[in-house]
Design an enzyme around this catalytic site. Structure first.
Site, PDB file in Angstrom:
ATOM      1  CG  ASN A 150      39.845  34.391  40.620  1.00  0.00           C
ATOM      2  OD1 ASN A 150      40.735  34.507  39.791  1.00  0.00           O
ATOM      3  ND2 ASN A 150      38.584  34.267  40.297  1.00  0.00           N
ATOM      4  CD  GLU A 248      37.087  36.401  29.010  1.00  0.00           C
ATOM      5  OE1 GLU A 248      36.037  36.583  29.658  1.00  0.00           O
ATOM      6  OE2 GLU A 248      37.095  36.203  27.787  1.00  0.00           O
ATOM      7  CB  CYS A 282      35.080  36.196  37.476  1.00  0.00           C
ATOM      8  SG  CYS A 282      35.371  34.681  36.542  1.00  0.00           S
ATOM      9  CD  GLU A 461      40.034  33.494  28.463  1.00  0.00           C
ATOM     10  OE1 GLU A 461      39.440  33.192  29.524  1.00  0.00           O
ATOM     11  OE2 GLU A 461      41.250  33.758  28.432  1.00  0.00           O
TER      12      GLU A 461
HETATM   13  P1  NDP Z   1      43.976  42.618  38.712  1.00  0.00           P
HETATM   14  O1  NDP Z   1      43.385  43.312  37.554  1.00  0.00           O
HETATM   15  O2  NDP Z   1      44.470  43.431  39.843  1.00  0.00           O
HETATM   16  O3  NDP Z   1      45.233  41.719  38.250  1.00  0.00           O
HETATM   17  C1  NDP Z   1      45.151  40.732  37.261  1.00  0.00           C
HETATM   18  C2  NDP Z   1      46.544  40.477  36.712  1.00  0.00           C
HETATM   19  O4  NDP Z   1      46.995  41.651  36.048  1.00  0.00           O
HETATM   20  C3  NDP Z   1      47.576  40.185  37.785  1.00  0.00           C
HETATM   21  O5  NDP Z   1      48.524  39.276  37.295  1.00  0.00           O
HETATM   22  C4  NDP Z   1      48.184  41.549  38.009  1.00  0.00           C
HETATM   23  O6  NDP Z   1      49.462  41.477  38.587  1.00  0.00           O
HETATM   24  C5  NDP Z   1      48.233  42.073  36.598  1.00  0.00           C
HETATM   25  N1  NDP Z   1      48.312  43.521  36.475  1.00  0.00           N
HETATM   26  C6  NDP Z   1      48.009  44.474  37.405  1.00  0.00           C
HETATM   27  N2  NDP Z   1      48.238  45.713  36.889  1.00  0.00           N
HETATM   28  C7  NDP Z   1      48.661  45.542  35.604  1.00  0.00           C
HETATM   29  C8  NDP Z   1      49.032  46.421  34.548  1.00  0.00           C
HETATM   30  N3  NDP Z   1      49.003  47.738  34.709  1.00  0.00           N
HETATM   31  N4  NDP Z   1      49.405  45.908  33.365  1.00  0.00           N
HETATM   32  C9  NDP Z   1      49.390  44.568  33.174  1.00  0.00           C
HETATM   33  N5  NDP Z   1      49.078  43.672  34.144  1.00  0.00           N
HETATM   34  C10 NDP Z   1      48.701  44.152  35.338  1.00  0.00           C
HETATM   35  O7  NDP Z   1      42.907  41.538  39.171  1.00  0.00           O
HETATM   36  P2  NDP Z   1      42.979  40.590  40.434  1.00  0.00           P
HETATM   37  O8  NDP Z   1      44.234  39.777  40.381  1.00  0.00           O
HETATM   38  O9  NDP Z   1      42.698  41.406  41.642  1.00  0.00           O
HETATM   39  O10 NDP Z   1      41.781  39.582  40.123  1.00  0.00           O
HETATM   40  C11 NDP Z   1      40.485  39.813  40.480  1.00  0.00           C
HETATM   41  C12 NDP Z   1      39.677  40.326  39.319  1.00  0.00           C
HETATM   42  O11 NDP Z   1      39.716  39.408  38.249  1.00  0.00           O
HETATM   43  C13 NDP Z   1      38.217  40.486  39.649  1.00  0.00           C
HETATM   44  O12 NDP Z   1      37.756  41.717  39.157  1.00  0.00           O
HETATM   45  C14 NDP Z   1      37.548  39.350  38.904  1.00  0.00           C
HETATM   46  O13 NDP Z   1      36.215  39.598  38.572  1.00  0.00           O
HETATM   47  C15 NDP Z   1      38.414  39.229  37.720  1.00  0.00           C
HETATM   48  N6  NDP Z   1      38.272  37.911  37.118  1.00  0.00           N
HETATM   49  C16 NDP Z   1      37.609  37.803  35.919  1.00  0.00           C
HETATM   50  C17 NDP Z   1      37.401  36.563  35.350  1.00  0.00           C
HETATM   51  C18 NDP Z   1      36.711  36.424  34.032  1.00  0.00           C
HETATM   52  O14 NDP Z   1      36.827  35.365  33.408  1.00  0.00           O
HETATM   53  N7  NDP Z   1      36.000  37.414  33.541  1.00  0.00           N
HETATM   54  C19 NDP Z   1      37.869  35.338  36.008  1.00  0.00           C
HETATM   55  C20 NDP Z   1      38.552  35.578  37.249  1.00  0.00           C
HETATM   56  C21 NDP Z   1      38.740  36.827  37.769  1.00  0.00           C
HETATM   57  P3  NDP Z   1      49.664  41.496  40.196  1.00  0.00           P
HETATM   58  O15 NDP Z   1      48.624  40.664  40.810  1.00  0.00           O
HETATM   59  O16 NDP Z   1      50.988  40.883  40.311  1.00  0.00           O
HETATM   60  O17 NDP Z   1      49.577  42.929  40.566  1.00  0.00           O
END
Ligand code: NDP
Length: 480
Positions: A150, A248, A282, A461
């Site tokens: 995002n 996070e 988020c 963080e």
């Molecule tokens: P995901 O959890 O799907 O993915 C996050 C990252 O983790 C990506 O790089 C993804 O790879 C990777 N990933 C996926 N599966 C695994 C695994 N089994 N082991 C290790 N890494 C893995 O989240 P999104 O990318 O869909 O992001 C949206 C989410 O992030 C929302 O829920 C949002 O709320 C949260 N978010 C939280 C923030 C915070 O500060 N609390 C800030 C911003 C977002 P790939 O995409 O290549 O599959």
């Protein structure tokens, strides 16, 4: 067709298996680049490079570390226009937003931690006449950083900068959906003179590359930002390996609007807090809770403003809502809008996909959507949608507002609108939320702790919190 590669040991290298994934531009639905479909072999190679680089990097004089990180920050700034354009192309966000927020913040992240490392210090505890204790805060070794789609470069650099500043070497993975600026970061690091192996960027999917980072026995700490389900999976794998973990995760953030708030300010800011970056932040407030006396006045004015937001080509400076990051995510958001209606919600504006003409005819767009009439316990009000969809609900007492605000599994961020100072303190104290904004939203001081409670994450963080996370404290007690 642009072909991206991994950044390992100071060079751009193809994945070992030579397989690539398509990278799609959300605004057009067209494939425009290809990224490595890496696997554990590439992660192992990145780890070996990081391990070899660690002894020298961890002993690099602070001024030299500072100089390199500042150079990275300056180069990001120098390439602002190009990076903003590519970030927008990868993610679907308006170019002006990437130019104003994402890329400047990525540059700030490196600047902030470059200067931070020059001031980072540790504690000493004297036992008068007996002993002196001092605490060393030493870099951990090779650490893993995994970030979502995002705010691609913004969140990627938010982890990498403190990890490097603290003297660690890094194996990092950006989201496979938004890899482009991470790839550019590799090139920028080469230009800035970052020694080979200090930062390694491996592209590919979560299940292949992400899992390989999390399960690698030599990677001692994992800093992850993403969804709660992925965070839980990572915790289940990494906890028995006794890795340090910073998670996070998701949110379902409330915005509490009391009747005594400055109405114009609330209205202006709540448009932003609901719909900035297509609601894909988020910290966006997706549940708006309004005190009864002003419920109807707010609702009507809000809906009027939201229905005028322009959904359009991210390249158009007038666009306020750009493309949704992927087709799958667009379908997920639309399924939640359908669910909201099944649950008895009334769509006050939006609710549908948008078909644009010309360049963006095959892109993924959704109207900004406001829904009322749903109760607190329904799925629409409990589950993270992460798109341009908000619900509005009235409340009659402060206690009811707090129950509604806290009545979800998440606890990331809350915004409170009131002109009553005592209430602001009282409510902030009672909220189950890692971040509370009063009469503002997304006002960020990088020194403050950042993160969520409950299912929104573990750890914080920002500021010294990140420097502490990325170091191992060791107490040395010397008898005098
Ligand atoms: P995901 O959890 O799907 O993915 C996050 C990252 O983790 C990506 O790089 C993804 O790879 C990777 N990933 C996926 N599966 C695994 C695994 N089994 N082991 C290790 N890494 C893995 O989240 P999104 O990318 O869909 O992001 C949206 C989410 O992030 C929302 O829920 C949002 O709320 C949260 N978010 C939280 C923030 C915070 O500060 N609390 C800030 C911003 C977002 P790939 O995409 O290549 O599959």
């Amino acid at each position: 067709m642009i072909q991206l590669n991994n950044y390992i040991n100071g060079r751009q290298v193809p994945p070992k298996c030579n397989a690539y994934l398509d990278n799609v531009e959300p605004a057009t639905g067209q494939v425009y680049s290809r990224i490595p479909d890496s696997d554990q072999e590439d992660v192992a190679m990145a780890y070996e490079a990081a391990k070899a680089a660690f002894p020298a990097w961890s002993k690099t004089p602070l001024e030299e570390r500072y100089r390199i990180l500042i150079r990275i920050s300056e180069l990001i700034e120098h390439h602002l226009d190009e990076l903003a354009q590519t970030e927008s192309r990868d993610n679907g966000k308006p170019v002006w937003l990437a130019r104003k927020v994402d890329i400047p913040r990525a540059s700030s992240n490196f600047r902030f931690y470059a200067t931070g490392l020059m001031h980072f210090s540790s504690e000493s505890h004297e036992m008068p006449g007996e002993a002196i204790n001092y605490t060393l805060r030493q870099p951990i070794g090779v650490v893993g950083c995994i970030s979502p789609w995002n705010l691609p470069l913004y969140l990627f650099s938010w982890k990498i900068a403190p990890a490097l500043a603290a003297g660690n070497t890094v194996v990092a993975k950006p989201s496979e959906i938004t890899p482009y600026t991470a790839w550019r970061l590799g090139e920028i690091c080469m230009e800035a003179g970052l020694p080979p192996g200090v930062l390694n960027i491996v592209h590919g999917t979560g299940p292949r590359v992400g899992e390989a980072i999390v399960t690698h026995p030599g990677i001692k700490a994992i800093s992850f930002t993403g969804g709660t389900a992925t965070g839980a999976r990572i915790a289940a794998t990494a906890a028995p390996m006794f890795k340090k973990l910073s998670l996070e995760l998701g949110g379902k953030n409330p915005t509490l609007i009391f009747a005594d708030a400055d109405f114009d300010d609330v209205l202006r800011t709540t448009v932003q807090s609901g719909f900035a970056n297509q609601g894909e932040i988020c910290l966006c407030g997706s549940r708006i809770l309004i005190e009864e006396p002003i419920y109807e006045k707010f609702r009507d004015a809000y809906v009027e403003k939201i229905s005028r937001l322009k959904v359009g080509d991210p390249n158009d400076p007038e666009t306020r809502v750009g493309a949704i990051v992927s087709e799958a995510h667009k379908d997920k958001i639309l399924s939640y809008i359908a669910l909201a209606q099944e649950e008895g919600g009334r769509i006050l504006c939006g609710g549908k996909a948008v078909k644009l003409e010309g360049r963006c005819a095959n892109g993924w767009f959704i109207q900004p959507t406001v829904i009322e009439g749903l109760d607190q316990g329904c799925r629409t009000n409990q589950e993270e949608i992460f798109g341009p969809v908000v619900t509005i609900q009235p409340f009659s007492t402060e206690e009811e507002a707090l129950n509604m605000a806290n009545g979800v599994r998440y606890g990331l961020a809350t915004t409170v609108w009131t002109s009553d100072l005592k209430r602001a303190h009282r409510v902030a104290h009672a909220l189950e939320s890692g971040i509370v904004w009063v009469n503002c939203w997304l006002l960020r001081d990088l020194r403050t702790p950042f993160g969520g409670m409950k299912d929104s994450g573990v750890g914080r963080e920002g500021g010294w919190e990140a420097m502490r996370f990325f170091t191992e404290p060791k107490n040395v007690c010397i008898k005098v």
